[in-house]
Design a protein around this motif. Structure first.
Motif, short mmCIF file in Angstrom:
data_model
loop_
_atom_site.label_atom_id
_atom_site.label_comp_id
_atom_site.label_asym_id
_atom_site.label_seq_id
_atom_site.Cartn_x
_atom_site.Cartn_y
_atom_site.Cartn_z
N HIS A 21 -41.56 51.80 -27.96
CA HIS A 21 -40.62 51.54 -29.06
C HIS A 21 -41.39 51.41 -30.36
CE1 HIS A 21 -37.22 48.79 -30.82
NE2 HIS A 21 -37.25 49.98 -31.37
N ILE A 22 -41.19 52.37 -31.25
CA ILE A 22 -41.84 52.34 -32.57
C ILE A 22 -40.77 51.94 -33.58
CG2 ILE A 22 -43.05 53.71 -34.32
CD1 ILE A 22 -43.77 55.58 -31.81
N ASP A 24 -39.52 51.45 -37.36
CA ASP A 24 -39.72 51.90 -38.73
C ASP A 24 -38.88 50.99 -39.63
OD1 ASP A 24 -40.04 53.31 -41.09
OD2 ASP A 24 -38.59 54.85 -40.57
N GLN A 36 -32.09 56.48 -34.74
CA GLN A 36 -33.10 56.61 -33.70
C GLN A 36 -33.58 58.06 -33.68
OE1 GLN A 36 -30.59 55.58 -30.24
NE2 GLN A 36 -30.94 57.66 -29.48
N ARG A 49 -41.18 57.95 -25.87
CA ARG A 49 -41.19 57.05 -27.03
C ARG A 49 -39.97 57.33 -27.91
NH1 ARG A 49 -44.06 58.48 -32.03
NH2 ARG A 49 -43.83 60.70 -32.24
N ILE A 51 -38.47 56.22 -32.07
CA ILE A 51 -38.62 55.51 -33.35
C ILE A 51 -37.23 55.03 -33.75
CG2 ILE A 51 -39.30 55.71 -35.77
CD1 ILE A 51 -41.03 58.17 -34.87
N LYS A 53 -34.87 52.82 -36.67
CA LYS A 53 -34.77 52.25 -38.02
C LYS A 53 -33.62 51.25 -37.98
CE LYS A 53 -33.82 53.35 -42.82
NZ LYS A 53 -33.39 54.36 -43.78
#
Length: 193
Positions: A21-22, A24, A36, A49, A51, A53
């Motif tokens: 889970h990245i 931003d 996402q 993975r 990302i 927001k």
């Protein structure tokens, strides 16, 4: 689908699934995920993975839609992305301090068939959201009023050219301060009035 979940819940779900889970932007546990990438679960699983927001919960604009403006509500949901997702976004088109309204971008082509429906009668109430219908050359614009007005709708049009689609149910005062080009994330309110 991680949209409309908190960062904390999304992180727990992703951890169980072995997905990285990245984050931003806003990293608070209770921030609400509004975007996402990748968008689709199959791609997230393939890449291992995702990302996300998120925005603060108070910056998410919730709308209680009316039942008697179906074409206009459908237009708004399509334009904002709410037809397919629990979170959509609209972009500020016109904002002038002191005007007590903000107008968001629309789509003239899509708005061609927007007939008058649910027009205001005596006045527009603070916090109502409306769309300019085909009675005006500005058809498709979306607007929010920040004060009652007995002459013009949320997009500064006459009542005949205004379709009211709902009420903002979250705190929306911050929207009045936004500048052109800023995106506002929207979701449908679950609250009964």
């Amino acid at each position: 689908m991680l949209l409309n979940k908190t960062q904390k819940i999304a992180s727990e779900m992703l951890s169980k699934a072995g997905i990285e889970h990245i984050i931003d932007g806003i990293i608070d546990d209770d921030a609400i995920i509004v975007e996402q990438n990748p968008k689709h679960t199959i791609d997230i699983l393939k890449e291992g993975r995702v990302i996300t927001k998120a925005v603060n919960k108070e910056d998410l604009c919730t709308i209680k839609f009316v039942d008697n403006a179906q074409s206009s509500v459908k237009y708004f949901k399509f334009l904002s992305g709410l037809l397919e997702n629990p979170i959509g976004k609209i972009k500020v088109h016109f904002a002038v301090p002191g005007m007590h309204m903000v107008i968001f971008e629309g789509d003239k082509k899509l708005a061609k068939g927007l007939v008058p429906e649910n027009n205001p009668v005596d006045k527009v109430i603070r916090g109502q959201i409306g769309i300019t219908n085909m009675a005006s050359k500005s058809a498709g614009l979306i607007g929010i009023r920040f004060e009652d007005n007995s002459e013009y709708g949320p997009t500064a049009e006459s009542f005949e050219a205004t379709n009211i689609i709902g009420d903002i149910t979250s705190d929306y005062d911050y929207i009045e301060q936004l500048k052109e080009g800023v995106e506002v994330y929207v979701t449908e309110s679950n609250h009964e009035s």
